[in-house]
Scaffold this motif. Structure first.
Motif, mmCIF file in Angstrom:
data_model
loop_
_atom_site.group_PDB
_atom_site.id
_atom_site.type_symbol
_atom_site.label_atom_id
_atom_site.label_comp_id
_atom_site.label_asym_id
_atom_site.label_seq_id
_atom_site.Cartn_x
_atom_site.Cartn_y
_atom_site.Cartn_z
ATOM 1 N N ASP A 36 0.793 -1.228 0.000
ATOM 2 C CA ASP A 36 0.000 0.000 0.000
ATOM 3 C C ASP A 36 0.829 1.283 0.000
ATOM 4 N N GLU A 39 0.624 3.561 -3.067
ATOM 5 C CA GLU A 39 -0.673 4.236 -3.171
ATOM 6 C C GLU A 39 -0.775 5.381 -2.176
ATOM 7 N N ASN A 50 -7.832 7.229 -1.805
ATOM 8 C CA ASN A 50 -7.275 5.874 -1.761
ATOM 9 C C ASN A 50 -8.356 4.851 -1.437
ATOM 10 N N ILE A 311 -6.430 9.006 -9.312
ATOM 11 C CA ILE A 311 -6.708 7.933 -8.346
ATOM 12 C C ILE A 311 -7.951 8.340 -7.570
ATOM 13 N N ASP A 568 -2.631 -5.151 -6.167
ATOM 14 C CA ASP A 568 -1.975 -4.089 -5.412
ATOM 15 C C ASP A 568 -0.493 -3.953 -5.743
ATOM 16 N N PHE A 572 0.098 -0.355 -7.414
ATOM 17 C CA PHE A 572 0.415 0.792 -6.563
ATOM 18 C C PHE A 572 1.783 1.420 -6.877
ATOM 19 N N TRP A 575 1.222 3.585 -9.893
ATOM 20 C CA TRP A 575 0.544 4.840 -9.545
ATOM 21 C C TRP A 575 1.533 5.841 -8.963
#
Length: 992
Positions: A36, A39, A50, A311, A568, A572, A575
């Motif tokens: 995570d 992100e 998020n 996002i 994920d 992530f 991103w």
């Protein structure tokens, strides 16, 4: 030295703060990490939205920390939030232990020296030990919410004890109001902090009341009501009520007006209770108002979602979507106290009735297989959910950890390590655990009221979370971070354990030197030793793998591409690369796990993302809702997508035709859309149509034995995009996407760096994809591998597995050059690959290393082949011998039990037969496991022998053959006896 408590306490508290801050700063991740963190950094930097239920306050703080930073320092600045808040948490733990000791020892200035040594020494050991525990340290050096959440938990616990010291003084209620405000703010970070409410309730109760069952139970009920008034009432039900009132009044009282009226009612309650001197009611009303003020950070979620940032998870810009976001409906409902459950007779989930306390509720086929190992929900609950998913983590933090391999166990240090080369193989010899256990006993004997409060904190942040999460088996990652509050509570007792040791010394010796010596010894045995053990596997100071992985994947694709990613860990970091570092913002990332949701499909269809135009999705809103209602059955069938070569010729050469073809207005001036991106091969060489058989995903068999297939929503959307794209925008799958999600398109794959491009040309390449060496190397030459070959940088199992993915690419490229007769190029790229990503002692995948050695041998790099093979041969022979011995032992035990079963059958002893049969089944299962391990070891040794033969080390090859044959005996196939036989067996493995 310890005469002035205020000064001494302040300096020691600051000491714990700065020591832990230095540790975390030295081991801080310089950029994004996997899971995570990528992100959170991207969302915080751009104040985006998020995954639910969101962390708006964390994002606001992250934005403040990063807004003035150059791009290269944004990630480290947000990571530093975790280091800073974690250091404050350690400091508050120190202060908490000091305050707990004061509860029964009294004013520190009136204590004797031994009591002060015990108080300060225990607080230091407890705080510094917690600072270097496995779970807490992990979260302290990356951008995650758990560090900040623990900060709020620690400050709430400290404030409660601060109130307890001043409960009989004027205006003491301000501490309770401030605690309520902390709860409100913490909602915008993580909900775990709310569990500290029960600790606060016990502290308040024992200060205001003498214990008796009636008042104690009333306090418990009040604490539960207070908890539910915040969650779910305030967080979920108020927005739901606002939406319901809006619908009931046909918009006359809209959601915003309802919220305003509700807050006005709370304000009036404060005014009314103050005016009528209703003291307790007034404190409650003010405290609730403070919670609402803190909770108001969630307004950022809706405000930013309305702006449609890149996002924007769940797209919570309407009240209905916001409610769904807060309720985490995207992840589905998990039964807690009542629900459908596993039926032991049918082996399926029983939908006909609901059971109390369902633990085996998931219908996933692999979960059903796992549930079948247990004869009851209680057995599954205690063995898997409690033991495997909590006690194992607890032991990691206070006894030791076996390795960083998924589902690995714990170790104390008194046994031989199972993974001696694994940096995360850490042992504490039970010392922290025993100190904490003794501290708990000492605390209950000295001050059972405050000990009960700590016990409540320990349980609600540990066992209660287990009950609430109700986790199914096969978790994708370790979940120890969820229980960090429980480890925090135990660390308080750990500190009090040192205090208890000093108390014993005082009783029997009362010697200051012994007291100081005991504290120093505990410091060395607990925090110093744990810090030494944990440093190497918690140091991320030179780890750049996640952003480099993201950059490499993005640079693998052509301009204006559509890139399908897995989940994920695939998504992530990408991103982060796009939103923070601005890498390849022309690429549209499509996360397949999110592609099963309606909001994400609509975003991809309707919205731009930086320079990336909306995707060619043909579904209307109604069709999207229908498709995402659930998975649907699929009949395997051929799919055909035509290739309009004339249109492609024009699109790849003329601006207007291309823009119109992909639905972009002609006046758009974005450079990347000036013309189409061709396939780097003549259009005339493409197939006239793309035809393949789409089987779907296998579900099972019906009663007639026919195979049942289905398609997930993501599968239908991939198909829709391919059909409507008309081969205009480049379409890629990340090479980490599972085979099932690739829709059987592998024959049309061309490997370009770390991605497979779907090309309308049947290459017939199969699973690994066709490689055009020039295209592939053009991509790879732009890759980044910062510190990947640094042996001092720690890579966890997840990263090591990802590195293996790169090695397969290098080997495929080398074999392509070999097939073309370009041995020099094959040698270059194999050596280049190992130089960039060398094999590490901590890697357990010996098969991959040996496959690399075989590839070396096949391109005439025999010294390198034998070098790699030589690093594995002794370990594999040792594993072979161990597994053979264990297999033989199980076989003998099986035969003995089988004789007992036959004897019981002859006597008609049904009871004994029932007892023996499950044991035989388990032994048979274990035997199969060890037999598989033996066969795998033999195959590995065949690969080693092959490198010997290819390098003309015939004597070594034959000596290895004789040794292995002697070990395995006549029950197993013999090793190849000649070079030709070795080559034939390698061909059977499919790696010739």
């Amino acid at each position: 030295m310890l005469s002035d408590h205020k000064t001494t306490n302040r300096y020691l508290a600051l000491f714990t703060f700065f020591v832990s801050l230095i540790i975390y700063t030295l081991t801080l991740a310089p950029t994004a990490s996997f899971w995570d963190a990528g992100e959170f950094i991207a969302v915080a930097h751009g104040l985006q939205v998020n995954h639910p239920p969101g962390a708006p306050f964390y994002s606001i703080v992250g934005r403040l920390f990063s807004m003035f930073m150059p791009a290269e320092y944004i990630a480290v600045s947000i990571n530093f939030i975790s280091a800073l808040t974690s250091a404050f948490t350690v400091m508050f733990l120190y202060l908490i232990v000091v305050r707990l000791v004061r509860e029964w020892k009294g004013n520190p200035d009136s204590m004797d020296m031994m009591d002060k040594i015990g108080m300060y020494g225990g607080a230091l050991v407890g705080a510094l030990t917690f600072a270097v525990t496995d779970t807490f340290w992990f979260s302290a050096v990356e951008a995650e919410v758990y560090a900040m959440s623990m900060f709020f938990t620690s400050i709430v616990v400290w404030m409660a004890l601060k109130w307890a010291e001043n409960f009989d003084k004027p205006y003491n209620e301000r501490w309770l109001v401030l605690i309520a405000y902390m709860f409100g703010i913490a909602i915008g970070v993580h909900l775990l902090n709310l569990l500290a409410l029960f600790f606060v309730a016990l502290i308040v109760y024992f200060k205001l009341k003498e214990f008796e069952w009636k008042s104690f139970l009333l306090m418990g009920v009040g604490a539960v009501i207070a908890f539910f008034s915040v969650y779910p009432f305030t967080i979920q039900m108020i927005p739901t009520m606002a939406n319901s009132v809006d619908e009931a009044t046909y918009g006359l009282i809209g959601p915003m007006l309802f919220i305003f009226l509700f807050m006005a009612a709370v304000a009036y309650a404060i005014y009314y209770t103050h005016k009528h001197k209703m003291r307790i009611a007034n404190i409650i009303a003010i405290s609730y108002a403070m919670i609402l003020i803190g909770f108001s950070s969630y307004s950022v979620i809706m405000i930013r979602s309305i702006a449609d940032p890149p996002i924007d998870e769940n797209d919570p810009e309407t009240v209905e979507a916001f409610i769904s976001y807060l309720k985490r409906e995207q992840y589905g409902a998990t039964p807690i106290l009542k629900g459908n459950n596993y039926n032991d007779q049918t082996g399926q989930i029983d939908r006909s009735e609901e059971e109390f306390f369902p633990r085996r509720y998931s219908p996933a086929p692999n979960h059903l297989d796992y549930y079948g190992r247990y004869n009851s929900d209680w057995a599954f609950f205690w063995d898997y959910q409690v033991n495997h998913m909590y006690i194992r983590y607890f032991n990691w933090n206070f006894i030791g950890r076996e390795a960083d391999i998924q589902d690995t166990g714990w170790r104390s240090g008194f046994e031989e390590p199972a993974y001696p080369d694994n940096p995360a193989s850490n042992a504490y010899f039970f010392i922290p655990f025993l100190l904490g256990l003794f501290g708990m006993i000492f605390h209950f004997s000295s001050d059972w009221k405050r000990a009960l409060a700590i016990l409540a904190l320990f349980i609600v942040t540990g066992l209660a979370i287990i009950v609430f999460l109700n986790q199914p088996p096969y978790q994708p990652r370790e979940r120890d971070y969820a229980y960090v509050g429980s480890f925090f509570a135990f660390s308080i007792w750990l500190g009090l354990g040192v205090t208890g040791i000093i108390e014993l010394i005082k009783q029997y010796a009362n010697n200051r030197i012994l007291g100081y010596a005991a504290v120093v010894l505990c410091l060395l045995a607990s925090p110093v030793w744990m810090g030494y053990q944990n440093w190497d596997d918690h140091d991320r100071s030179d780890r750049y793998v996640a952003p480099d992985y993201a950059r490499n994947l993005l640079e693998s694709v052509a301009p204006n591409a559509i890139l399908f990613t897995n989940g994920d860990n695939d998504t992530f970091p990408l991103w982060y690369a796009q939103e923070v570092e601005g890498v390849r913002t022309d690429v549209r990332i499509v996360c397949l796990s999110l592609l099963n949701t309606d909001w994400y499909i609509k975003q991809l269809r309707d919205q731009w993302s930086h320079e990336s135009a909306p995707l060619p999705i043909s579904l209307s809103d109604e069709e999207v809702e229908r498709v995402t209602a659930g998975i649907s059955q699929w009949q395997p069938q051929d799919i055909t997508i035509p290739v309009d070569k004339e249109m492609l010729q024009n699109a790849f050469s003329e601006d207007m035709n291309y823009k119109e073809a992909i639905g972009v207005k002609p006046d758009t001036s974005l450079p990347l859309l000036q013309k189409g991106v061709d396939f780097e091969m003549p259009v005339d060489s493409l197939d006239d149509e793309v035809t393949w058989t789409l089987y779907g995903r296998f579900y099972g068999q019906n009663q007639q034995g026919d195979r049942i297939y289905y398609l997930q929503v993501q599968d239908r959307l991939i198909l829709d995009i391919l059909q409507n794209n008309n081969w205009l925008r480049p379409v890629y799958f990340a090479n980490t996407v599972s085979g099932e999600s690739q829709l059987n398109l592998q024959d049309y794959f061309r490997t370009e760096g770390k991605a497979y491009r779907v090309v309308p040309k049947d290459f017939g390449a199969g699973r690994e994809g066709h490689i055009n060496p020039k295209t592939f190397t053009d991509r790879v030459e732009n890759f980044k591998f910062r510190e990947w070959n640094n042996p001092d940088v720690y890579f966890d199992e997840n990263i090591r597995r990802m590195l293996s993915n790169y090695r397969f690419n290098f080997m495929s490229l080398a074999m392509t050059y070999r097939e073309e007769g370009k041995i020099d190029s094959a040698q270059y790229w194999l050596k280049w690959g190992e130089e960039k990503i060398p094999f590490r002692p901590s890697e357990t995948n010996e098969s991959l290393k040996l496959l690399y050695a075989v590839r070396y041998a096949q391109v005439d790099l025999h010294d390198d082949a034998m070098r790699l093979a030589g690093t594995a041969v002794e370990d594999i022979k040792e594993k072979l011998e161990k597994n053979l011995n264990r297999f033989s032992d199980i076989e003998a035990e099986f035969n003995e039990l089988n004789q007992q079963l036959q004897s019981a059958q002859s006597r008609g002893d049904i009871r004994t037969q029932r007892e023996i049969r499950p044991q035989l089944e388990q032994l048979n299962s274990d035997a199969q496991q060890y037999l598989t391990a033996v066969r795998t070891a033999r195959q590995s040794l065949v690969l080693i022998q092959y490198t010997y033969y290819q390098g003309d080390n015939t004597e070594e090859a034959k000596a290895l053959s004789e040794e292995v044959n002697m070990l395995m005996g006549s029950s197993f196939p013999p090793m190849p006896a000649t070079k030709e036989a070795s080559e034939q067996e390698i061909q059977r493995y499919g790696i010739d």
